[in-house]
Design an enzyme around this catalytic site. Sequence first.
Site, PDB file in Angstrom:
ATOM      1  CG  ASP A  89      -0.286   0.048   2.567  1.00 36.61           C
ATOM      2  OD1 ASP A  89       1.043   0.254   2.571  1.00 36.61           O
ATOM      3  OD2 ASP A  89      -1.026  -0.175   3.490  1.00 36.61           O
ATOM      4  CG  ASP A 263      -6.587  -4.935   2.016  1.00 38.55           C
ATOM      5  OD1 ASP A 263      -7.192  -4.128   1.032  1.00 38.55           O
ATOM      6  OD2 ASP A 263      -6.350  -4.641   2.932  1.00 38.55           O
ATOM      7  CB  CYS A 301     -12.413 -25.797   7.565  1.00 32.14           C
ATOM      8  SG  CYS A 301     -10.988 -24.807   7.529  1.00 32.14           S
ATOM      9  CB  CYS A 303      -7.419 -24.786   8.036  1.00 35.36           C
ATOM     10  SG  CYS A 303      -8.036 -24.957   9.718  1.00 35.36           S
ATOM     11  CB  CYS A 306     -10.358 -27.680  10.629  1.00 34.24           C
ATOM     12  SG  CYS A 306     -11.197 -26.161  11.352  1.00 34.24           S
ATOM     13  CG  HIS A 332     -10.447 -21.424  10.993  1.00 30.75           C
ATOM     14  ND1 HIS A 332     -11.127 -22.676  10.254  1.00 30.75           N
ATOM     15  CD2 HIS A 332     -11.394 -20.907  11.329  1.00 30.75           C
ATOM     16  CE1 HIS A 332     -12.203 -22.626   9.998  1.00 30.75           C
ATOM     17  NE2 HIS A 332     -12.631 -21.511  10.634  1.00 30.75           N
TER      18      HIS A 332
END
Length: 370
Positions: A89, A263, A301, A303, A306, A332
């Site tokens: 940015d 974002d 999920c 991840c 999980c 997660h």
Amino acid sequence: MSFTVETVDGAARAGRLRTPHGDIPTPAFMPVGTKGTVKSLHPDEVRALGVSILLGNTYHLHFRPGDELIAELGGLHRFMGWDGPILTDSGGFQVFSLRDTLLRVDDEGATFRSIYEGASARFTPELVGGIQARLGSDIAMCLDLCPPAGVDRRELEEAVRLTSAWAARQQRVERSPGQLLFGITQGASDRELRSRSIEEIVALGFDGYALGGLSVGERREVMFETVAWAAPLLPAERPRYFMGIGDAQGLLEVIERGVDMFDCVLPTRVARTGSALTLYGRLNLRNARFGRDPRPLQEGCECPACLRFSRAYIRHLVNQHELLGLRLLSLHNLRFLLDLTARARAAIERGELAALKRDVLASLAAGEPT
Ligand SMILES: [Zn+2]
């Protein structure tokens, strides 16, 4: 051309953005690595989650450890051990959102007190362009003036004027090899001023365009309505970036209206408060009802949290301020938004984005079945 729209579904687009460090399938969610790190995560973990592009903050990196130092050590990619695309940015958002530290704005730039040593500092389009060239990001952003919600029209008009003038100056600053430069439009939800800003910024000609100055405290319906009429005013053949949105509903709303990139610090920020993002809304793991809950944070999920751990265990970690709790929730939450973005892309390819959005919104509204 660095950007291709591959499929459209209504106003929504699935596309591909090419950068020096790799391609980014869009829509793309960009996790924020404020100080050169996605808080608590190793770059390999970030990559494994399916992240295709990270966001770095010019303001923070300029003051700590300094862009000259990062350049000396080979640029931001090498410095932080991430070889994928990076968007930086301009630092303008920090300058203008930390209102207490803002000292003066004039045609030349903005003067403020650095949050690091309190000393007076100054950002100009030339400096901000130079910092981003030294960091060597794949996508640099123009310095813009982002006022908070609710300012009077005169102030909004001045923000539009300065944002255009600064963009024209930054365009002349030398960039790092292959670095793309995105223009930012302002004007909040004011039709005339936003349209004027878009017209002026698009006339300058950039590699991509951002809708800035939204998601700064205005009502959400107003924000979504603005995206609906403003996004089509941007060139169809360039990527469109909505700055600062990252909740499940918001993400689907802006994708539906033709936004390609977004974002947000939300996934890692709510992780630090002990909360998990799920299709049933946010779960606050501090809540006693999770004390004996053997289920993963989100059924289905994949991840690292999980696949192996129960809500009861993560709640225990959170309550004991164990670092692993923060890390598992960050992993997660990022995976949740990346999965949702990937599902949106797949749905656009099938022409079924509206159905996906309907299902997700219904699930979020209903909450978890008990
Ligand atoms: Zn998960």
